[in-house]
Design an enzyme around this catalytic site. Structure first.
Site, short mmCIF file in Angstrom:
data_model
loop_
_atom_site.label_atom_id
_atom_site.label_comp_id
_atom_site.label_asym_id
_atom_site.label_seq_id
_atom_site.Cartn_x
_atom_site.Cartn_y
_atom_site.Cartn_z
N ASN A 38 0.78 -1.14 0.13
CA ASN A 38 0.03 0.11 -0.04
C ASN A 38 0.75 1.21 0.17
O ASN A 38 1.54 1.50 0.91
CB ASN A 38 -0.97 -0.05 1.38
CG ASN A 38 -1.72 1.22 1.34
OD1 ASN A 38 -1.53 2.23 1.03
ND2 ASN A 38 -3.12 0.86 1.74
N GLY B 57 0.23 4.40 -0.12
CA GLY B 57 -0.10 5.45 1.28
C GLY B 57 0.68 5.11 2.53
O GLY B 57 1.22 6.09 3.13
N LYS B 58 0.33 3.89 3.03
CA LYS B 58 0.93 3.31 4.22
C LYS B 58 2.57 3.55 3.87
O LYS B 58 3.29 3.99 4.78
CB LYS B 58 0.96 1.83 4.28
CG LYS B 58 -0.46 1.45 5.01
CD LYS B 58 -0.08 -0.09 5.17
CE LYS B 58 -1.38 -0.56 5.58
NZ LYS B 58 -1.11 -2.14 6.00
N ASP C 185 -0.77 -4.57 9.89
CA ASP C 185 -2.33 -4.74 9.51
C ASP C 185 -3.11 -3.66 10.11
O ASP C 185 -3.15 -3.44 11.38
CB ASP C 185 -2.90 -6.19 9.95
CG ASP C 185 -3.92 -6.40 9.10
OD1 ASP C 185 -3.96 -6.37 7.93
OD2 ASP C 185 -5.18 -6.72 9.67
N SER C 186 -3.72 -3.06 9.41
CA SER C 186 -4.60 -1.75 10.08
C SER C 186 -6.05 -1.68 9.33
O SER C 186 -6.36 -2.34 8.61
CB SER C 186 -3.80 -0.37 9.66
OG SER C 186 -3.35 -0.23 8.27
N PHE D 122 -5.13 8.69 2.21
CA PHE D 122 -5.36 7.47 1.42
C PHE D 122 -6.37 6.92 2.18
O PHE D 122 -6.85 7.30 3.46
CB PHE D 122 -4.14 6.45 1.15
CG PHE D 122 -3.81 5.93 2.40
CD1 PHE D 122 -2.85 6.23 3.39
CD2 PHE D 122 -4.29 4.42 2.88
CE1 PHE D 122 -2.38 5.68 4.52
CE2 PHE D 122 -3.90 4.08 4.04
CZ PHE D 122 -2.86 4.44 4.88
N GLY D 123 -7.05 5.96 1.58
CA GLY D 123 -8.23 4.92 2.24
C GLY D 123 -9.30 5.90 2.67
O GLY D 123 -9.99 6.68 2.05
N LYS E 75 -0.28 14.43 9.69
CA LYS E 75 -0.91 13.40 10.10
C LYS E 75 0.11 12.49 11.04
O LYS E 75 -0.46 11.81 11.74
CB LYS E 75 -1.30 12.43 8.84
CG LYS E 75 -2.03 11.13 9.24
CD LYS E 75 -2.70 10.42 7.94
CE LYS E 75 -2.92 9.16 8.23
NZ LYS E 75 -3.41 8.07 6.98
N HIS F 16 -2.35 6.64 14.20
CA HIS F 16 -2.26 5.45 14.61
C HIS F 16 -0.89 4.68 14.38
O HIS F 16 -0.36 3.87 15.16
CB HIS F 16 -3.39 4.41 14.27
CG HIS F 16 -3.74 4.68 12.88
ND1 HIS F 16 -3.96 5.95 12.15
CD2 HIS F 16 -3.90 3.73 11.68
CE1 HIS F 16 -4.21 5.60 11.03
NE2 HIS F 16 -4.15 4.36 10.73
#
Ligand code: ITT
Length: 199
Positions: A9, A11-12, A70-71, A153-154, A176, A181
């Protein structure tokens, strides 16, 4: 120390890179740096299980200490949905924008105090020591009634921190990264590496 950040991903990945950049003892590698194109099925029932499945898989492929995450987003009035299914909520055919629209539709009858939600990030590290290393970060907030902002993202365009009224997608990546998190789980992870004299 060389570490593989094993995520597909982008974005991550952008957030991970900026957060880890502060630690000069760590050199990050991505899956594309190592020409690893394989994907792994996330068959776990919890964030922890899925993070471990991904970290194990990519550690076997790369042979260097590997971090996977994992988020997801948990919406309290939807019984914790989309939860571990955040990346594929509504079916594999949907994109990020369509998934935010699906959530807005499901939340349309809930008024402000009943729109609470949280983001969760669980990191698993494999290859650092004998046992796996886990860390977790939470970000609490609520679901807006429409999309806002173009960053992130997301689910960022529909998620807002408590006591604020602009979405996470209105923040810059640096803003951010101060509160997310993901930032919290990475900070905890780095503390473990430092305490155990791994970095
Ligand atoms: P990898 O497994 O390869 O890391 P993925 O996108 O499949 O990539 P996850 O299974 O952990 O990752 O799914 C996480 C999903 O949760 C992600 O696709 C977003 O939809 C959502 N999500 C997680 N963190 C988020 C954040 O900071 N902002 C917005 N959405 C987020």
């Amino acid at each position: 120390m060389n570490i593989l950040i094993a995520t597909t991903n982008n974005g991550k990945l952008n957030e991970f890179k900026k957060i880890f950049n502060f630690n000069k003892n760590i050199k990050l590698f991505t899956l594309s740096d190592l020409s690893i194109n394989d994907d792994v099925e996330e068959t776990g029932k919890t964030f922890e299980e899925n993070a471990a499945i991904k970290a194990d898989f990519y550690y076997r492929k790369s042979g260097i200490p590997t971090i996977s995450e994992d988020s997801g987003l948990e919406i309290f009035k939807l019984g914790g949905e989309p939860g571990i299914y955040s990346a594929r909520y509504g079916g594999e055919g949907l994109n990020d924008l369509e998934r935010t629209e699906l959530i807005l539709e499901k939340m349309k009858d809930f008024q402000t105090p009943y729109r609470g939600a949280q983001f969760i990030s669980v990191i698993c590290g494999v290859g650092f020591k004998k046992e796996k290393i886990f860390s977790k970060g939470l970000l609490k907030g609520y679901i807006l009634d429409k999309k806002q902002g173009l960053n992130g993202f997301g689910y960022d365009p529909i998620f807002c921190l408590n006591n604020e009224n602009l979405s996470l997608a209105c923040k810059s990546i640096d803003e951010k990264n101060q509160i997310s998190h993901r930032r919290k789980s990475i900070d905890k992870f780095l503390k473990i590496l430092i305490k155990d004299r791994i970095v």
